[in-house]
Design an enzyme around this catalytic site. Structure first.
Site, PDB file in Angstrom:
ATOM      1  N   ILE A  11      28.796  19.129 -16.992  1.00 14.56           N
ATOM      2  CA  ILE A  11      27.532  19.729 -17.443  1.00 14.56           C
ATOM      3  C   ILE A  11      27.473  19.757 -18.981  1.00 14.56           C
ATOM      4  CG2 ILE A  11      27.148  21.090 -15.352  1.00 14.56           C
ATOM      5  CD1 ILE A  11      28.167  23.550 -16.957  1.00 14.56           C
ATOM      6  N   SER A  12      28.267  18.922 -19.624  1.00 12.32           N
ATOM      7  CA  SER A  12      28.305  18.903 -21.090  1.00 12.32           C
ATOM      8  C   SER A  12      27.185  18.033 -21.660  1.00 12.32           C
ATOM      9  CB  SER A  12      29.651  18.340 -21.555  1.00 12.32           C
ATOM     10  OG  SER A  12      29.612  17.980 -22.923  1.00 12.32           O
TER      11      SER A  12
END
EC number: 5.99.1.4
Length: 199
Positions: A11-12
């Site tokens: 989720i970066s």
């Protein structure tokens, strides 16, 4: 043959903004990649970082501005406030771990598909149907989403421990032979030049 350990969270936003450049560099420089997804929130807690939502407002504002600039510079769409952020990173991380063990598809494409689902397509990468679609689009058996969960959990936890020991503190983070470290997608040019022997 040079090697790159690639530590990242699914989720970066900055791992998303790396696009396919890591894979292009590895191909050009004849390097191999080991994908090491990890729990970025746990990494922050272990290495002195804080979750984006807990940072001082000035840091949050600068992060948002920087993400806009980088997405424009890279000509990559980006939703600053995706509907499913943060979300549980473990299921998508397990899928990448299982796909890496199974082989037969494009791991770079799988990773980017998952990241794009979060940051562009407003899909929850913790959901089975999203993970299956990403696996299939990258040439993997979508049933990998249901297999090797124990091994995936063990590897996921091990990736975090290895990251802390190796000096990783953010995502994306690249470590090459000889413990040469690069943090952030904006350091991929440095990684490229290092592998070429020019840095």
């Amino acid at each position: 043959m040079p090697h790159i350990d690639y530590y990242f969270a699914t989720i970066s936003p900055y791992a998303y903004l790396a696009g396919g450049r890591l894979e292009e560099i590895a191909s050009k420089q004849g390097a191999t990649i080991t994908y090491k997804p990890l729990d970025i929130m746990a990494l922050f807690a272990r290495t002195g970082g804080t979750s984006p939502k807990d940072r001082h407002p000035s840091r949050q504002e600068y992060r948002a501005q920087d993400m806009i600039y980088q997405s424009k510079m890279l000509d990559m769409p980006l939703n600053l406030a995706p509907a499913y952020f943060p979300t549980n990173m473990a299921p998508s991380s397990y899928a990448i771990i299982a796909a890496q063990a199974a082989g037969g598809g494009d791991l770079g494409a799988l990773t980017q598909s998952i990241l794009r689902a979060c940051w562009v397509e407003e899909r929850d990468v913790a959901q089975d149907e999203v993970i299956r679609a990403c696996l299939e689009a990258a040439g993997f058996d979508p049933a990998l989403a249901d297999t090797g969960l124990l091994a995936g959990a063990e590897t996921y936890a091990r990736n975090l421990e290895e990251a802390v020991s190796a000096g990783v503190f953010g995502s994306p983070f690249y470590i090459t032979d000889g413990d040469v470290r690069f943090w952030g997608q904006d350091r991929l040019t440095y990684l490229d030049r290092h592998l070429a022997g020019a840095l």
